[in-house]
Design a protein around this motif. Sequence first.
Motif, PDB file in Angstrom:
ATOM      1  N   ARG A 116      40.019  48.159  42.652  1.00 45.95           N
ATOM      2  CA  ARG A 116      40.872  49.033  41.840  1.00 45.95           C
ATOM      3  C   ARG A 116      42.193  48.351  41.487  1.00 45.95           C
ATOM      4  O   ARG A 116      42.671  48.466  40.359  1.00 45.95           O
ATOM      5  N   TRP A 117      42.772  47.641  42.455  1.00 47.23           N
ATOM      6  CA  TRP A 117      44.031  46.930  42.218  1.00 47.23           C
ATOM      7  C   TRP A 117      43.868  45.926  41.083  1.00 47.23           C
ATOM      8  O   TRP A 117      44.704  45.838  40.190  1.00 47.23           O
ATOM      9  N   TYR A 118      42.786  45.169  41.111  1.00 41.60           N
ATOM     10  CA  TYR A 118      42.542  44.159  40.080  1.00 41.60           C
ATOM     11  C   TYR A 118      42.270  44.810  38.727  1.00 41.60           C
ATOM     12  O   TYR A 118      42.758  44.353  37.695  1.00 41.60           O
ATOM     13  N   HIS A 119      41.517  45.888  38.708  1.00 41.86           N
ATOM     14  CA  HIS A 119      41.181  46.534  37.434  1.00 41.86           C
ATOM     15  C   HIS A 119      42.409  47.139  36.761  1.00 41.86           C
ATOM     16  O   HIS A 119      42.403  47.322  35.540  1.00 41.86           O
ATOM     17  N   GLU A 120      43.459  47.417  37.525  1.00 40.92           N
ATOM     18  CA  GLU A 120      44.704  47.936  36.931  1.00 40.92           C
ATOM     19  C   GLU A 120      45.394  46.886  36.067  1.00 40.92           C
ATOM     20  O   GLU A 120      46.092  47.225  35.114  1.00 40.92           O
ATOM     21  N   ASP A 121      45.226  45.614  36.428  1.00 43.66           N
ATOM     22  CA  ASP A 121      45.916  44.546  35.707  1.00 43.66           C
ATOM     23  C   ASP A 121      45.103  43.259  35.841  1.00 43.66           C
ATOM     24  O   ASP A 121      45.189  42.552  36.845  1.00 43.66           O
TER      25      ASP A 121
END
Length: 125
Positions: free
Chosen positions: A56-61
């Motif tokens: 999720r952290w990566y998909h945010e940015d």
Amino acid sequence: MPGKRTMRVRRVYDPPEDGDGVRVLVDRLWPRGLSKERAAVDEWPKELTPSTELRRWYHEDRTRYAEFRERYEAELAEPGPARALDRLLGLAKSDTVTLVTAVKDIDHSHVPTLVAALERGRPSG
């Protein structure tokens, strides 16, 4: 060839091929719209996938790819994922292992990091 690691990467939506050997799904979530029969997955080691939080952290940015890789490598070094890596390495000694994924942009996903970890192998102990 005993002892030689043979690994492939393919999209899970592509039809299975005779040379796939053991098909391993390397995504945490089951691919949308794909039946288990059509996927022809032999193994689904979720512990080898990035944690839900990291994903999720990566998909945010998506510009965080370099840091994502570092964090994912750290996750792969934890005991559960390390055992799962060892298992795949063991399978690859006697058969082709095909890592299958639903991601569209494989080059900017977790897959290259996982492949690199498998190619390096893991020192025992």
